[in-house]
Design a protein around this motif. Structure first.
Motif, short mmCIF file in Angstrom:
data_model
loop_
_atom_site.label_atom_id
_atom_site.label_comp_id
_atom_site.label_asym_id
_atom_site.label_seq_id
_atom_site.Cartn_x
_atom_site.Cartn_y
_atom_site.Cartn_z
N GLU A 195 0.97 -1.02 -0.15
CA GLU A 195 -0.01 -0.14 -0.12
C GLU A 195 0.84 1.32 0.08
O GLU A 195 0.55 2.30 -0.72
CB GLU A 195 -0.98 0.03 1.19
CG GLU A 195 -2.10 -0.97 1.12
CD GLU A 195 -2.90 -0.95 2.59
OE1 GLU A 195 -3.39 0.30 2.78
OE2 GLU A 195 -2.73 -1.83 3.31
N GLY A 196 1.85 1.33 0.93
CA GLY A 196 2.74 2.51 1.18
C GLY A 196 3.61 2.62 -0.31
O GLY A 196 3.65 3.79 -0.52
N LEU A 197 4.10 1.61 -0.97
CA LEU A 197 4.86 1.57 -1.87
C LEU A 197 4.19 1.85 -3.38
O LEU A 197 4.63 2.73 -4.19
CB LEU A 197 5.43 0.36 -2.33
CG LEU A 197 6.57 -0.06 -1.49
CD1 LEU A 197 7.00 -1.61 -1.67
CD2 LEU A 197 7.82 0.65 -1.61
N HIS A 198 2.81 1.57 -3.30
CA HIS A 198 1.81 2.21 -4.37
C HIS A 198 1.61 3.71 -4.08
O HIS A 198 1.61 4.28 -5.16
CB HIS A 198 0.50 1.49 -4.35
CG HIS A 198 -0.66 1.94 -5.16
ND1 HIS A 198 -0.66 1.72 -6.57
CD2 HIS A 198 -1.55 2.87 -5.02
CE1 HIS A 198 -1.52 2.51 -7.05
NE2 HIS A 198 -2.33 2.96 -6.37
N TRP A 199 1.46 4.06 -3.15
CA TRP A 199 1.15 5.58 -2.65
C TRP A 199 2.43 6.35 -3.18
O TRP A 199 2.39 7.24 -4.02
CB TRP A 199 0.92 6.06 -1.24
CG TRP A 199 0.70 7.26 -1.19
CD1 TRP A 199 -0.66 8.04 -1.28
CD2 TRP A 199 1.57 8.22 -0.78
NE1 TRP A 199 -0.48 9.18 -0.99
CE2 TRP A 199 0.90 9.59 -0.59
CE3 TRP A 199 2.93 8.31 -0.52
CZ2 TRP A 199 1.57 10.81 -0.24
CZ3 TRP A 199 3.66 9.64 -0.24
CH2 TRP A 199 2.92 10.56 -0.12
N ALA A 200 3.78 5.80 -2.93
CA ALA A 200 5.01 6.26 -3.28
C ALA A 200 5.07 6.43 -4.78
O ALA A 200 5.48 7.36 -5.18
CB ALA A 200 5.92 5.41 -2.52
N ARG A 201 4.69 5.64 -5.39
CA ARG A 201 4.70 5.39 -7.16
C ARG A 201 3.73 6.71 -7.44
O ARG A 201 4.41 7.25 -8.48
CB ARG A 201 4.63 4.12 -7.70
CG ARG A 201 5.67 3.04 -7.36
CD ARG A 201 5.25 1.65 -8.24
NE ARG A 201 3.98 1.14 -7.83
CZ ARG A 201 4.00 0.05 -6.77
NH1 ARG A 201 5.05 -0.24 -6.46
NH2 ARG A 201 2.93 -0.48 -6.75
N THR A 202 2.58 6.52 -7.16
CA THR A 202 1.65 7.37 -7.55
C THR A 202 2.09 8.83 -7.05
O THR A 202 1.69 10.06 -7.92
CB THR A 202 0.19 7.09 -7.16
OG1 THR A 202 0.20 7.24 -5.70
CG2 THR A 202 -0.16 5.87 -7.58
N HIS A 203 2.79 9.26 -6.15
CA HIS A 203 3.32 10.61 -5.81
C HIS A 203 4.91 10.84 -6.11
O HIS A 203 5.33 11.74 -5.55
CB HIS A 203 2.99 10.88 -4.19
CG HIS A 203 1.46 10.82 -4.02
ND1 HIS A 203 0.55 9.83 -3.62
CD2 HIS A 203 0.64 11.93 -3.97
CE1 HIS A 203 -0.63 9.92 -3.91
NE2 HIS A 203 -0.71 11.39 -3.84
N CYS A 204 5.33 9.93 -7.02
CA CYS A 204 6.83 10.20 -7.29
C CYS A 204 7.51 10.30 -5.91
O CYS A 204 8.52 11.45 -6.17
CB CYS A 204 6.72 11.26 -8.08
SG CYS A 204 5.74 11.34 -9.84
N ALA A 205 7.56 9.53 -5.34
CA ALA A 205 8.43 9.48 -3.83
C ALA A 205 9.88 9.29 -4.40
O ALA A 205 10.20 8.62 -5.42
CB ALA A 205 8.09 8.28 -3.13
N SER A 206 10.87 10.12 -3.80
CA SER A 206 12.13 9.81 -4.10
C SER A 206 12.91 8.76 -3.56
O SER A 206 14.03 8.26 -4.02
CB SER A 206 12.88 11.32 -3.55
OG SER A 206 12.77 11.44 -2.32
N LEU A 207 12.56 8.21 -2.38
CA LEU A 207 13.16 7.12 -1.63
C LEU A 207 12.13 6.37 -0.70
O LEU A 207 11.47 6.88 -0.34
CB LEU A 207 14.33 7.84 -0.86
CG LEU A 207 15.23 6.92 0.11
CD1 LEU A 207 16.04 6.03 -1.04
CD2 LEU A 207 16.17 7.77 1.03
N CYS A 208 12.30 5.12 -0.93
CA CYS A 208 11.55 4.23 0.03
C CYS A 208 12.51 3.09 0.50
O CYS A 208 13.37 2.47 -0.22
CB CYS A 208 10.35 3.45 -0.63
SG CYS A 208 9.16 4.64 -1.27
N PHE A 209 12.58 3.04 1.90
CA PHE A 209 13.63 1.98 2.70
C PHE A 209 12.97 1.42 3.77
O PHE A 209 12.34 1.97 4.45
CB PHE A 209 14.98 2.75 2.55
CG PHE A 209 14.97 3.78 3.55
CD1 PHE A 209 15.35 3.75 4.94
CD2 PHE A 209 14.59 5.10 3.02
CE1 PHE A 209 15.11 4.83 5.52
CE2 PHE A 209 14.77 5.95 3.87
CZ PHE A 209 15.04 6.01 5.14
N PRO A 210 13.52 0.15 4.12
CA PRO A 210 13.15 -0.09 5.48
C PRO A 210 14.04 0.52 6.64
O PRO A 210 15.11 0.37 6.72
CB PRO A 210 13.52 -1.90 5.50
CG PRO A 210 14.57 -1.60 4.54
CD PRO A 210 14.38 -0.72 3.82
#
Length: 246
Positions: free
Chosen positions: A201-216
């Motif tokens: 869910e979080g990664l989908h939101w990140a993709r749709t809002h052009c997030a610059s970074l996702c990590f644990p």
């Protein structure tokens, strides 16, 4: 992202994970350490994006007690905390001049107000977390940063104080078992103040809002790859960080 990666060491991961056992019994250890780590993470992320934490106007959505206010003030930021629960605001016995009581899904601030907006371990506690994320973007100045960090449901800490395995059977099972064992409901009640939020869910939101970074968040940098592997990331990403530019 050299500054952010530089702080993601195994020693830091071990220190943060060890502190979890004090969340209920000695919150000053758990929340104090988490607050200092959050302020350090914010400083690193801002520098990696060509920005600066000292002097920045910071909004903490759901910051609770005053540990985070202290940590950000020590790094020169102008801190504003928003919390829906007045009891949480007073839990640490600290007066917060910049505290606001309000709803994270309807932030009581004008558009483009803050330089840096973040929430730490809030997403899993509200029914409509991505409404909150949209509001966080709205109140952040263009070019500013939004940081969202939350506990993934299928990770080992997804059930919070109800146990390390019980939530895999089900949130209701974990809640009811805790109540029978301890004679009172848990602080985080599944379906009321605790919800099953996936990494996907979080990664989908990140993709749709052009997030610059996702990590644990609690992994050393050499283990950040787990967020790229479907299914595996749900179990190994105990806390997901999403960084987006407004």
């Amino acid at each position: 992202m050299k500054h952010t990666r530089a702080m993601a060491t195994l020693a830091r991961s071990w220190r943060l994970l060890r502190s979890f056992r004090f969340e209920q019994t000695r919150p000053e250890i758990f929340y104090g350490g988490l607050a200092r780590d959050t302020a350090q993470l914010a400083d690193a992320l801002l520098r990696d994006h060509g920005l600066s934490l000292p002097g920045s106007l910071v909004l903490d959505v759901g910051g609770g007690p005053g540990y985070f206010a202290q940590a950000f003030a020590q790094r020169g930021a102008r801190y504003v905390g928003l919390e829906p629960d007045a009891g949480e605001m007073a839990a640490a016995g600290i007066e917060l001049a910049g505290a606001v009581r309000g709803d994270g899904t309807r932030l009581p601030f004008a558009d483009s107000t803050f330089d840096f907006t973040y929430s730490s371990n809030v997403v899993e506690h509200i029914a409509r977390p991505w409404d909150m994320a949209a509001e966080m973007l709205r109140v952040t100045k263009p070019g500013g940063l939004v940081l969202i960090s939350y506990t993934v449901w299928l990770g080992p800490f997804g059930g919070h104080e109800t146990g390390l395995w019980q939530h895999y059977i089900g949130g209701e099972f974990a809640r009811d078992r805790y109540t029978r064992t301890h004679g009172h409901p848990p602080k985080n009640v599944f379906g009321q103040s605790l919800f099953a939020v996936s990494a996907s869910e979080g990664l989908h939101w990140a993709r749709t809002h052009c997030a610059s970074l996702c990590f644990p968040r609690y992994h050393p940098r050499w283990a950040w790859w787990v967020v790229r592997v479907p299914i595996l990331r749900e179990f190994l990403t105990s806390n997901l960080v999403i960084v987006a530019r407004a």
